[in-house]
Enzyme design. Structure first.
Site, PDB file in Angstrom:
ATOM      1  N   GLU A 153     -90.304 -33.985  96.018  1.00 40.52           N
ATOM      2  CA  GLU A 153     -91.621 -34.592  95.867  1.00 40.52           C
ATOM      3  C   GLU A 153     -92.140 -34.258  94.479  1.00 40.52           C
ATOM      4  O   GLU A 153     -91.929 -33.156  93.975  1.00 40.52           O
ATOM      5  CB  GLU A 153     -92.577 -34.076  96.944  1.00 40.52           C
ATOM      6  CG  GLU A 153     -92.244 -34.646  98.304  1.00 40.52           C
ATOM      7  CD  GLU A 153     -93.111 -34.083  99.430  1.00 40.52           C
ATOM      8  OE1 GLU A 153     -94.189 -33.548  99.157  1.00 40.52           O
ATOM      9  OE2 GLU A 153     -92.673 -34.191 100.592  1.00 40.52           O
ATOM     10  N   LYS A 205     -76.998 -30.394 103.575  1.00 40.12           N
ATOM     11  CA  LYS A 205     -78.435 -30.494 103.310  1.00 40.12           C
ATOM     12  C   LYS A 205     -79.142 -29.163 103.593  1.00 40.12           C
ATOM     13  O   LYS A 205     -79.936 -28.671 102.786  1.00 40.12           O
ATOM     14  CB  LYS A 205     -79.033 -31.617 104.172  1.00 40.12           C
ATOM     15  CG  LYS A 205     -80.541 -31.712 104.132  1.00 40.12           C
ATOM     16  CD  LYS A 205     -81.072 -32.090 102.760  1.00 40.12           C
ATOM     17  CE  LYS A 205     -82.572 -31.912 102.687  1.00 40.12           C
ATOM     18  NZ  LYS A 205     -83.127 -32.180 101.383  1.00 40.12           N
ATOM     19  N   CYS A 261     -90.168 -29.237 103.710  1.00 35.13           N
ATOM     20  CA  CYS A 261     -88.716 -29.092 103.880  1.00 35.13           C
ATOM     21  C   CYS A 261     -88.228 -27.648 103.969  1.00 35.13           C
ATOM     22  O   CYS A 261     -87.660 -27.262 104.983  1.00 35.13           O
ATOM     23  CB  CYS A 261     -87.995 -29.817 102.745  1.00 35.13           C
ATOM     24  SG  CYS A 261     -88.159 -31.597 102.863  1.00 35.13           S
ATOM     25  N   LYS A 264     -89.177 -25.486 107.172  1.00 37.44           N
ATOM     26  CA  LYS A 264     -88.639 -26.000 108.437  1.00 37.44           C
ATOM     27  C   LYS A 264     -87.109 -26.028 108.417  1.00 37.44           C
ATOM     28  O   LYS A 264     -86.462 -25.791 109.438  1.00 37.44           O
ATOM     29  CB  LYS A 264     -89.229 -27.378 108.756  1.00 37.44           C
ATOM     30  CG  LYS A 264     -88.453 -28.577 108.279  1.00 37.44           C
ATOM     31  CD  LYS A 264     -88.979 -29.879 108.863  1.00 37.44           C
ATOM     32  CE  LYS A 264     -88.507 -31.078 108.071  1.00 37.44           C
ATOM     33  NZ  LYS A 264     -87.064 -31.334 108.117  1.00 37.44           N
TER      34      LYS A 264
END
Ligand code: NAD
Length: 433
Positions: A153, A205, A261, A264
């Site tokens: 972001e 990821k 992100c 969590k």
């Protein structure tokens, strides 16, 4: 290519805009009626640099359309990208119920072969779960691709269009070729696509985010050590960052990581491993260190004011979890503000983009102002929580003049301590004497 993106939040909207910019016809589906209505009118619901121009120009070129009708999205496109949220469940696992719900609906609506591409961050085993729920609803063939997203972001458009790498989790050669075509506009200089099986893509990821969170937490722990010994963590950072094996990225001490992100995903990684009796010792320590860092910063301020906390007003600069975004999800700034409020302090806050989201999250318990200097009037200290560029070279005279007493607590090490001291301001930062 015709592509549908389901879930047009921070990831989906950027992906949709950039794919349309790459020449594809993109249908965006979201179940938030108001959001879709606003997007149809070219109103962008989030702050993300460069996104508005892309959305508006592709709307005008009819390469981008918005709907709440999933069936329309399934009918129109061969490739269907899932970018819905996968928030933390109470036990720390990733809640993939929305992914499964959307996948099941897609299966019901499908009338011919489709490729389901999961951009949402999902734990290992999601591939099998999605395949299973879809097979229960349809006999029409489909393929599944794990395609985790790595955009940041604040730099999301740049990251999507110039990715360090694109991970494609599929073993089907035809699907690999099609995904190559989809990403071709962003691979003009060289191909940076890495193909792998879906489980490896899913772990990649989480491993990437946990590794980055580890670097942050490690450096924050070093900042505490520097505080203890009166050393300077910024010198330590320069000293280790110059080692090519270490490098300078993600070793800036601060208030700890936050956002939608890292927290969590670290939680989900811990859950994923420990459920299989595979201890996630490092991830657990990273999580603890991150919590401690936020507590340490807020605690220092609470200690400073002691039993006067109830009569104290703090000016807070920065509410977003980092600069260049309006996202306040798990923001360290919000964590600290909640602690200040609990101690009876009043908060006057300023953030260039995140004030509406922060007010909503904090149920209007804080006062927000439209100019950063307006937060200072009547405040007993300035607390800097987010490293927005506009905070980097402030008017220190004005800060000293407006505050009741000239004190700055800087959670982002934005200023030179000696310089601030010379301006007659008491200055506390992270890991620096
Ligand atoms: P978000 O909350 O901003 O967006 C999710 C969108 O999905 C919302 O617009 C919501 O209305 C929509 N939605 C929810 N249920 C739906 C349904 N049933 N049908 C259609 N739309 C539905 O989330 P995000 O930040 O974009 O994250 C999405 C995923 O991408 C998550 O798994 C996240 O972990 C991952 N991710 C996020 C980032 C990031 O920086 N935000 C980066 C990489 C990966």
């Amino acid at each position: 290519m015709k592509v549908t993106v389901v879930g047009v939040g921070y990831v989906g909207l950027v992906a949709a805009g950039c794919l349309a910019e790459g020449g594809n016809h993109v249908t965006c589906v979201d179940n938030d009626i108001e959001k879709i209505q606003r997007l149809k009118n070219g109103v962008i619901p989030i702050y993300e640099p460069g996104l508005e121009e892309i959305i508006k120009s592709n709307l005008k070129a009819h390469r981008l359309s918005f709907t709440t009708d999933l069936k329309e999205g399934v009918d129109k496109s061969l490739v269907i990208i899932l970018a819905v949220g996968t928030p933390s469940a109470p036990d720390g696992s990733a809640d993939i119920s929305t992914v499964l719900e959307v996948a099941a609906k897609i299966a019901v609506f499908m009338t011919e072969y489709r490729i389901i591409v999961t951009k949402s961050t999902v734990p290992v085993g999601t591939y099998e779960k999605v395949t299973s729920v879809m097979n229960q609803k349809t006999e029409i063939p489909f393929d599944y691709v794990g395609n985790p997203e790595f955009l940041k972001e604040g730099a999301a458009v740049e990251d999507f269009t110039k990715p360090d790498r694109v991970i494609i989790g599929t073993t089907n050669p035809a699907v690999m070729e099609l995904m190559k075509q989809l990403y071709a506009p962003f691979m003009r200089k060289s191909s940076r696509i890495i193909f792998m099986d879906p489980a490896s893509a899913e772990i990649t990821k989480y491993a990437a985010n946990a590794m980055l969170a580890t670097r942050i937490s490690f450096m924050n722990e070093m900042s505490a050590l520097c505080d203890t010994f009166g050393a300077n963590v910024e010198l330590v950072r320069a000293g280790i960052g110059s080692d090519a094996r270490i490098g300078n990225a993600f070793i800036f001490p601060g208030l700890g990581y936050g956002g939608s992100c890292f927290p969590k995903d670290v939680r989900a990684l811990i859950f994923m491993g420990e459920q299989q009796q595979c201890p996630m010792t490092i991830a657990r320590a990273v999580q603890q260190a991150n919590f401690t860092q936020q507590e340490r910063f807020a605690g220092r301020i609470l200690n400073f004011f002691g039993d006067k906390a109830g009569q104290t007003t703090l000016a807070v600069w920065g509410l977003a979890f980092k600069a260049r975004t309006d996202d306040v999800r798990e923001s360290p700034a919000i964590h600290c503000v909640e602690k200040f409020l609990a101690a009876g302090m009043k908060i006057k806050a300023y953030d260039p983009e995140a004030m509406p989201a922060a007010r909503a999250l904090l149920q209007n318990q804080i006062e927000t102002v439209e100019d950063s200097y307006d937060a200072l009037a009547g405040a007993d200290a300035l607390v800097i929580c987010t490293d927005w560029q506009e905070f980097r070279t402030p008017d220190f005279d004005l800060i000293a003049e407006k505050l009741n007493q000239p004190v700055i607590f800087d959670g982002r090490n934005l200023y030179d301590p000696n310089y601030v001291k010379k301006q007659g301001i008491e200055y506390y930062s992270i890991g620096r004497p």
